[in-house]
Motif scaffolding. Structure first.
Motif, PDB file in Angstrom:
ATOM      1  N   UNK A   1      -9.021   4.046 -24.275  1.00  0.00           N
ATOM      2  CA  UNK A   1      -9.447   4.058 -22.877  1.00  0.00           C
ATOM      3  C   UNK A   1      -8.534   3.200 -22.010  1.00  0.00           C
ATOM      4  N   UNK A   2      -8.206   3.736 -20.838  1.00  0.00           N
ATOM      5  CA  UNK A   2      -7.531   2.957 -19.804  1.00  0.00           C
ATOM      6  C   UNK A   2      -8.582   2.589 -18.767  1.00  0.00           C
ATOM      7  N   UNK A   3      -8.851   1.303 -18.619  1.00  0.00           N
ATOM      8  CA  UNK A   3      -9.762   0.826 -17.590  1.00  0.00           C
ATOM      9  C   UNK A   3      -8.943   0.433 -16.369  1.00  0.00           C
ATOM     10  N   UNK A   4      -9.225   1.053 -15.242  1.00  0.00           N
ATOM     11  CA  UNK A   4      -8.544   0.743 -13.985  1.00  0.00           C
ATOM     12  C   UNK A   4      -9.462  -0.146 -13.151  1.00  0.00           C
TER      13      UNK A   4
ATOM     14  N   UNK B   1       0.835  -1.210   0.000  1.00  0.00           N
ATOM     15  CA  UNK B   1       0.000   0.000   0.000  1.00  0.00           C
ATOM     16  C   UNK B   1       0.870   1.260   0.000  1.00  0.00           C
ATOM     17  N   UNK B   2       0.359   2.323  -0.634  1.00  0.00           N
ATOM     18  CA  UNK B   2       1.032   3.613  -0.580  1.00  0.00           C
ATOM     19  C   UNK B   2       2.186   3.781  -1.535  1.00  0.00           C
ATOM     20  N   UNK B   3       2.355   2.857  -2.477  1.00  0.00           N
ATOM     21  CA  UNK B   3       3.504   2.950  -3.382  1.00  0.00           C
ATOM     22  C   UNK B   3       3.167   3.608  -4.713  1.00  0.00           C
ATOM     23  N   UNK B   4       1.888   3.964  -4.917  1.00  0.00           N
ATOM     24  CA  UNK B   4       1.526   4.702  -6.124  1.00  0.00           C
ATOM     25  C   UNK B   4       0.900   3.869  -7.222  1.00  0.00           C
ATOM     26  N   UNK B   5       0.442   2.666  -6.903  1.00  0.00           N
ATOM     27  CA  UNK B   5      -0.102   1.763  -7.931  1.00  0.00           C
ATOM     28  C   UNK B   5      -1.337   2.352  -8.611  1.00  0.00           C
ATOM     29  N   UNK B   6      -2.291   2.788  -7.800  1.00  0.00           N
ATOM     30  CA  UNK B   6      -3.532   3.312  -8.371  1.00  0.00           C
ATOM     31  C   UNK B   6      -3.285   4.608  -9.124  1.00  0.00           C
ATOM     32  N   UNK B   7      -2.423   5.461  -8.584  1.00  0.00           N
ATOM     33  CA  UNK B   7      -2.090   6.713  -9.278  1.00  0.00           C
ATOM     34  C   UNK B   7      -1.415   6.423 -10.610  1.00  0.00           C
ATOM     35  N   UNK B   8      -0.571   5.419 -10.637  1.00  0.00           N
ATOM     36  CA  UNK B   8       0.095   5.018 -11.872  1.00  0.00           C
ATOM     37  C   UNK B   8      -0.936   4.607 -12.917  1.00  0.00           C
ATOM     38  N   UNK B   9      -1.894   3.789 -12.495  1.00  0.00           N
ATOM     39  CA  UNK B   9      -2.925   3.305 -13.416  1.00  0.00           C
ATOM     40  C   UNK B   9      -3.846   4.437 -13.872  1.00  0.00           C
ATOM     41  N   UNK B  10      -4.290   5.268 -12.921  1.00  0.00           N
ATOM     42  CA  UNK B  10      -5.234   6.335 -13.242  1.00  0.00           C
ATOM     43  C   UNK B  10      -4.670   7.364 -14.214  1.00  0.00           C
TER      44      UNK B  10
ATOM     45  N   UNK C   1     -10.152   7.660 -19.104  1.00  0.00           N
ATOM     46  CA  UNK C   1      -9.877   6.724 -18.005  1.00  0.00           C
ATOM     47  C   UNK C   1     -11.198   6.407 -17.312  1.00  0.00           C
ATOM     48  N   UNK C   2     -11.442   5.117 -17.161  1.00  0.00           N
ATOM     49  CA  UNK C   2     -12.619   4.618 -16.457  1.00  0.00           C
ATOM     50  C   UNK C   2     -12.118   3.773 -15.292  1.00  0.00           C
ATOM     51  N   UNK C   3     -12.665   4.003 -14.113  1.00  0.00           N
ATOM     52  CA  UNK C   3     -12.220   3.236 -12.944  1.00  0.00           C
ATOM     53  C   UNK C   3     -13.370   2.409 -12.391  1.00  0.00           C
ATOM     54  N   UNK C   4     -13.107   1.138 -12.224  1.00  0.00           N
ATOM     55  CA  UNK C   4     -14.066   0.182 -11.671  1.00  0.00           C
ATOM     56  C   UNK C   4     -13.592  -0.183 -10.271  1.00  0.00           C
ATOM     57  N   UNK C   5     -14.358   0.239  -9.251  1.00  0.00           N
ATOM     58  CA  UNK C   5     -14.033  -0.098  -7.857  1.00  0.00           C
ATOM     59  C   UNK C   5     -14.603  -1.482  -7.575  1.00  0.00           C
ATOM     60  N   UNK C   6     -13.779  -2.489  -7.757  1.00  0.00           N
ATOM     61  CA  UNK C   6     -14.278  -3.862  -7.750  1.00  0.00           C
ATOM     62  C   UNK C   6     -14.911  -4.261  -6.418  1.00  0.00           C
ATOM     63  N   UNK C   7     -14.398  -3.727  -5.318  1.00  0.00           N
ATOM     64  CA  UNK C   7     -14.956  -4.110  -4.022  1.00  0.00           C
ATOM     65  C   UNK C   7     -16.403  -3.645  -3.873  1.00  0.00           C
ATOM     66  N   UNK C   8     -16.793  -2.589  -4.617  1.00  0.00           N
ATOM     67  CA  UNK C   8     -18.159  -2.079  -4.519  1.00  0.00           C
ATOM     68  C   UNK C   8     -19.156  -2.954  -5.280  1.00  0.00           C
ATOM     69  N   UNK C   9     -18.637  -3.848  -6.091  1.00  0.00           N
ATOM     70  CA  UNK C   9     -19.526  -4.731  -6.853  1.00  0.00           C
ATOM     71  C   UNK C   9     -19.938  -5.963  -6.059  1.00  0.00           C
ATOM     72  N   UNK C  10     -19.294  -6.169  -4.909  1.00  0.00           N
ATOM     73  CA  UNK C  10     -19.563  -7.378  -4.138  1.00  0.00           C
ATOM     74  C   UNK C  10     -20.934  -7.301  -3.482  1.00  0.00           C
ATOM     75  N   UNK C  11     -21.641  -8.429  -3.483  1.00  0.00           N
ATOM     76  CA  UNK C  11     -22.982  -8.496  -2.908  1.00  0.00           C
ATOM     77  C   UNK C  11     -23.175  -9.831  -2.222  1.00  0.00           C
ATOM     78  N   UNK C  12     -23.944  -9.797  -1.139  1.00  0.00           N
ATOM     79  CA  UNK C  12     -24.246 -11.028  -0.423  1.00  0.00           C
ATOM     80  C   UNK C  12     -25.376 -11.822  -1.062  1.00  0.00           C
ATOM     81  N   UNK C  13     -26.059 -11.206  -2.008  1.00  0.00           N
ATOM     82  CA  UNK C  13     -27.169 -11.877  -2.667  1.00  0.00           C
ATOM     83  C   UNK C  13     -26.635 -12.894  -3.671  1.00  0.00           C
TER      84      UNK C  13
END
Length: 297
Positions: free
Chosen positions: A135-138, A73-82, A98-110
């Motif tokens: 397009x760069x998809x993150x 964490x904190x090494x600049x990975x997401x900034x590099x991608x974005x 640039x389009x960013x997909x926050x994968x953790x927000x897609x999780x569902x218990x259903x």
């Protein structure tokens, strides 16, 4: 000025958190990523080549337009991608989205919902938003979508975890087939738990380490330079000989790039006199703070 592309059509109810055209601020952000020039060049070269190979047979060339950026964490990975799109737009001589997909927000218990959502976003929403644009998809925190199935017990984890990994891999394959103008950059803090089938599909894996002493020094000096635009007296601190020992101590303690960038702010905000008048900051203050620094507890 509002920089975000707020034409939300196609984004409502999804886990897409960013959809914007590259601007000068992205270029500035790319240039501010210090100490990782080799990794920046590697990722940029991959992206440029992937787009050039867009019309070729993907099975024959093994070009999946898929990269993984991994590291602590904190090494600049997401900034590099974005912000990859900034130099990519120069090479391509074209606007880049640039389009960013926050994968953790897609999780569902259903039951089954996560797989459907992941498939819909990657095979319908992203192609719609990208259109004909380069397009760069993150895909941030990709381990949320594609956990290593060999490390998951069916007794301890729902079957949905396995099915979500299958769905993510299938959808990424389909995205590569239908969108030759999209390059996908995934990030993870936990490379050891990313599914091996997904890792095998990546064209390139870029590892971002904790910054070296030289990188920490470059980051701190860059931060001081930014502060000196408003407080010129700080220019005397930038090239002070003790900055080298400050950087060496911080690097030895395992400071990351984000913490290195925040170090000057932390020192200034820890003292009311310094906060009231940043011109009072000296190399001695930085040295004392480096000795006390213990990282994020």
């Amino acid at each position: 000025m509002d920089h975000i592309d707020h034409s939300r059509k196609g984004m409502e109810g999804t886990s897409i958190v960013r959809n914007e055209v590259i601007e000068e601020r992205h270029r500035e952000a790319w240039n501010s990523l210090l100490g990782i020039d080799a990794q920046k060049n590697q990722l940029l070269a991959w992206a440029a080549l992937s787009l050039r190979a867009g019309s070729l047979d993907r099975n024959a060339t093994a070009v999946n337009r898929l990269a993984l950026v991994e590291g602590p964490p904190g090494t600049g990975k997401t900034s590099l991608a974005r912000n990859l799109g900034a130099p990519l737009s120069t090479i391509a001589e074209s606007a880049v989205r640039v389009i960013e997909f926050a994968s953790h927000e897609a999780m569902s218990g259903e039951h089954g919902r996560t797989q459907r959502e992941v498939h819909r976003i990657l095979t319908e929403t992203v192609p719609h938003l990208a259109g004909a644009d380069i397009t760069v998809l993150v895909v941030d925190e990709v381990e949320a979508l594609a956990i290593h199935r060999g490390q998951v017990s069916l007794e301890a984890n729902p079957v949905d975890v396995h099915r979500t990994t299958d769905a993510a891999i299938t959808a990424l394959d389909l995205l590569a087939d239908i969108c030759p103008n999209v390059v996908t950059v995934m990030t993870t803090n936990f490379p050891e738990i990313v599914d091996s089938a997904l890792r095998s599909r990546t064209d390139v894996t870029v590892a971002i380490p904790l910054p070296t002493k030289e990188a920490v020094q470059e980051i701190i000096q860059s931060t001081l330079k930014a502060w000196s635009r408003e407080f010129p007296d700080l220019k005397a601190v930038i090239d002070h000989p003790s900055i080298s020992s400050v950087s060496e101590e911080l690097a030895a303690k395992g400071i990351d790039a984000r913490q290195s960038r925040k170090f000057v702010l932390d020192v200034l905000s820890s003292d009311l006199e310094l906060a009231s008048d940043p011109r009072r900051l000296t190399a001695t203050h930085l040295g004392q703070a480096a000795q006390r620094w213990k990282g994020i507890q």
